[in-house]
Write a protein that holds these residues in place. Structure first.
Motif, mmCIF file in Angstrom:
data_model
loop_
_atom_site.group_PDB
_atom_site.id
_atom_site.type_symbol
_atom_site.label_atom_id
_atom_site.label_comp_id
_atom_site.label_asym_id
_atom_site.label_seq_id
_atom_site.Cartn_x
_atom_site.Cartn_y
_atom_site.Cartn_z
ATOM 1 N N THR A 20 49.031 -24.162 26.278
ATOM 2 C CA THR A 20 48.372 -23.876 27.549
ATOM 3 C C THR A 20 46.935 -23.429 27.280
ATOM 4 O O THR A 20 46.641 -22.789 26.270
ATOM 5 C CB THR A 20 49.110 -22.775 28.324
ATOM 6 N N ASN A 21 46.041 -23.779 28.195
ATOM 7 C CA ASN A 21 44.631 -23.369 28.122
ATOM 8 C C ASN A 21 43.999 -23.737 26.783
ATOM 9 O O ASN A 21 43.252 -22.947 26.190
ATOM 10 C CB ASN A 21 44.491 -21.857 28.363
ATOM 11 N N THR A 22 44.314 -24.929 26.284
ATOM 12 C CA THR A 22 43.761 -25.400 25.015
ATOM 13 C C THR A 22 42.836 -26.574 25.279
ATOM 14 O O THR A 22 43.288 -27.673 25.604
ATOM 15 C CB THR A 22 44.883 -25.826 24.050
ATOM 16 N N ASP A 23 41.541 -26.330 25.184
ATOM 17 C CA ASP A 23 40.526 -27.361 25.411
ATOM 18 C C ASP A 23 40.072 -27.881 24.053
ATOM 19 O O ASP A 23 39.316 -27.220 23.339
ATOM 20 C CB ASP A 23 39.347 -26.765 26.184
ATOM 21 N N LEU A 24 40.539 -29.063 23.672
ATOM 22 C CA LEU A 24 40.242 -29.590 22.338
ATOM 23 C C LEU A 24 38.758 -29.861 22.141
ATOM 24 O O LEU A 24 38.279 -29.880 20.999
ATOM 25 C CB LEU A 24 41.040 -30.871 22.093
ATOM 26 N N SER A 25 38.012 -30.083 23.209
ATOM 27 C CA SER A 25 36.575 -30.357 23.069
ATOM 28 C C SER A 25 35.812 -29.149 22.551
ATOM 29 O O SER A 25 34.678 -29.282 22.083
ATOM 30 C CB SER A 25 35.988 -30.815 24.409
ATOM 31 N N ARG A 26 36.426 -27.971 22.591
ATOM 32 C CA ARG A 26 35.786 -26.748 22.118
ATOM 33 C C ARG A 26 36.218 -26.392 20.706
ATOM 34 O O ARG A 26 35.849 -25.348 20.192
ATOM 35 C CB ARG A 26 36.119 -25.586 23.064
ATOM 36 N N HIS A 27 37.015 -27.235 20.067
ATOM 37 C CA HIS A 27 37.618 -26.897 18.782
ATOM 38 C C HIS A 27 37.386 -27.981 17.736
ATOM 39 O O HIS A 27 37.174 -29.147 18.068
ATOM 40 C CB HIS A 27 39.134 -26.710 18.947
ATOM 41 N N LYS A 28 37.452 -27.566 16.487
ATOM 42 C CA LYS A 28 37.679 -28.509 15.392
ATOM 43 C C LYS A 28 39.178 -28.778 15.352
ATOM 44 O O LYS A 28 39.976 -27.851 15.454
ATOM 45 C CB LYS A 28 37.216 -27.925 14.059
ATOM 46 N N VAL A 29 39.547 -30.047 15.195
ATOM 47 C CA VAL A 29 40.946 -30.443 15.284
ATOM 48 C C VAL A 29 41.317 -31.280 14.068
ATOM 49 O O VAL A 29 40.553 -32.160 13.654
ATOM 50 C CB VAL A 29 41.212 -31.250 16.572
ATOM 51 N N ALA A 30 42.475 -31.019 13.486
ATOM 52 C CA ALA A 30 42.997 -31.824 12.382
ATOM 53 C C ALA A 30 44.461 -32.145 12.669
ATOM 54 O O ALA A 30 45.277 -31.241 12.823
ATOM 55 C CB ALA A 30 42.867 -31.081 11.046
ATOM 56 N N CYS A 31 44.768 -33.447 12.758
ATOM 57 C CA CYS A 31 46.132 -33.905 13.034
ATOM 58 C C CYS A 31 46.723 -34.525 11.778
ATOM 59 O O CYS A 31 46.121 -35.425 11.190
ATOM 60 C CB CYS A 31 46.136 -34.935 14.166
ATOM 61 N N SER A 32 47.890 -34.058 11.392
ATOM 62 C CA SER A 32 48.577 -34.645 10.254
ATOM 63 C C SER A 32 49.172 -35.987 10.659
ATOM 64 O O SER A 32 49.404 -36.262 11.837
ATOM 65 C CB SER A 32 49.681 -33.706 9.774
ATOM 66 N N ARG A 33 49.409 -36.842 9.670
ATOM 67 C CA ARG A 33 49.941 -38.171 9.950
ATOM 68 C C ARG A 33 51.407 -38.130 10.396
ATOM 69 O O ARG A 33 52.119 -37.166 10.164
ATOM 70 C CB ARG A 33 49.841 -39.054 8.704
ATOM 71 N N PHE A 34 51.820 -39.227 11.021
ATOM 72 C CA PHE A 34 53.229 -39.472 11.359
ATOM 73 C C PHE A 34 53.839 -38.354 12.211
ATOM 74 O O PHE A 34 54.968 -37.938 12.001
ATOM 75 C CB PHE A 34 54.058 -39.672 10.082
ATOM 76 N N GLY A 35 53.057 -37.893 13.202
ATOM 77 C CA GLY A 35 53.592 -36.877 14.101
ATOM 78 C C GLY A 35 53.750 -35.509 13.474
ATOM 79 O O GLY A 35 54.598 -34.720 13.910
ATOM 80 N N GLY A 36 52.938 -35.204 12.476
ATOM 81 C CA GLY A 36 52.998 -33.911 11.812
ATOM 82 C C GLY A 36 52.234 -32.839 12.575
ATOM 83 O O GLY A 36 51.857 -33.033 13.740
ATOM 84 N N PRO A 37 51.988 -31.689 11.947
ATOM 85 C CA PRO A 37 51.363 -30.560 12.644
ATOM 86 C C PRO A 37 49.913 -30.827 13.019
ATOM 87 O O PRO A 37 49.244 -31.702 12.463
ATOM 88 C CB PRO A 37 51.478 -29.416 11.628
ATOM 89 N N ILE A 38 49.436 -30.038 13.982
ATOM 90 C CA ILE A 38 48.066 -30.102 14.475
ATOM 91 C C ILE A 38 47.422 -28.738 14.245
ATOM 92 O O ILE A 38 47.979 -27.713 14.665
ATOM 93 C CB ILE A 38 48.024 -30.451 15.969
#
Length: 290
Positions: free
Chosen positions: A51-69
């Motif tokens: 909730t209340n998570t605006d990705l445009s304000r963050h650095k984001v790293a997504c792991s492959r194959f549906g892993g952690p964010i």
């Protein structure tokens, strides 16, 4: 009369059913968008739990194959802190947005330049002096820390890419350094790309996808893309730029490029062929794509 009334009611129900089927068919057709000579659609699989998570304000790293964010507030952007602490937190979520861990970011070494997941699902966080901090998915700091070497320390890291096994850094003097394997962290200096300005973006071509068997880095400059390895720097893709975002396919054979005039290009990764081109009619910098 009752039978006639019942028959009329059944006919009306069949009519309503046909209308529902027609409306559903129109709705499904509206979801499909044409790109080139094929149609594609995007399906919503589930709603994110955060909730209340605006990705445009963050650095984001997504792991492959549906892993952690992993996300952390991007302090290079001017943002309203709202009710947040002035000190950023590094948060790790499941792929559906459930919080796994959250820690206060207090690492030394200057600003956080980049973060990304390794194939072992460790989170590599690279700071400005070239120090690499590794975390597991529970936010636990792993020892020992890794350094990109004295030259990165002296020059400062301006851009960085984390890939499955290693890290590539570009310094503020536009020199390129890599650690091909974080499990055996030896720093390699690549050829000088001879850039006058910071590249718009860079992409790592892993050794198993290159003809030489060496790590290669693609740097998108103002007029062309520079392909750099340990021995040389070659100019390519001069007719396609400037390119603001690039993404390599999982097989290493295709390169997707988003240009500053809003075109989405798919090229052979050696720039020998343009396979498709689509005008997105969007000229804004995209958040992320892969």
């Amino acid at each position: 009369q009752r039978e006639r009334a019942s028959a009329r009611e059944r006919e009306r129900e069949r009519g309503r059913e046909r209308e529902r089927e027609r409306a559903m068919a129109i709705s499904i057709a509206a979801e499909w968008q044409m790109m080139g000579d094929k149609f594609y659609r995007k399906q919503d699989l589930y709603t994110m739990k955060w909730t209340n998570t605006d990705l445009s304000r963050h650095k984001v790293a997504c792991s492959r194959f549906g892993g952690p964010i992993a996300i952390i507030r991007d302090d290079s952007k001017i943002v309203q802190l709202r009710s947040e602490s002035a000190r950023p937190r590094l948060s790790i979520f499941s792929s559906s947005g459930n919080l796994i861990s959250s820690i206060l970011w207090d690492r030394p070494g200057g600003r956080l330049v980049a973060l990304g997941w390794t194939e072992e699902e460790n989170l590599a966080c690279i700071v400005q002096d070239g120090t690499i901090f590794l975390y597991n998915i529970y936010g636990e700091l792993l020892e020992p820390h890794i350094s990109m070497g004295k030259e990165c320390w002296d020059q400062g890291v301006s851009q960085c890419v984390v890939w499955d096994r290693g890290v590539v850094c570009l310094t503020e003097r536009h020199e390129v350094f890599s650690i091909p394997d974080l499990r055996s962290p030896h720093v390699h200096k690549l050829a000088n790309p001879n850039l006058d300005d910071d590249p718009f973006c860079m992409v790592v071509v892993e050794p198993q996808f290159t003809q030489s068997g060496d790590l290669e880095v693609l740097l998108a400059g103002t007029t062309s893309v520079i392909r750099v390895d340990m021995h040389s720097a070659q100019e390519q893709g001069r007719s396609y730029g400037p390119i603001q975002k690039m993404a390599l396919s999982p097989t290493g054979t295709l390169l997707a490029c988003f240009t500053y005039d809003g075109r989405l290009l798919v090229l052979a990764s050696d720039f020998s062929r343009l396979l498709s081109e689509f005008d997105t009619q969007v000229h804004l910098l995209m958040l992320n794509y892969s």
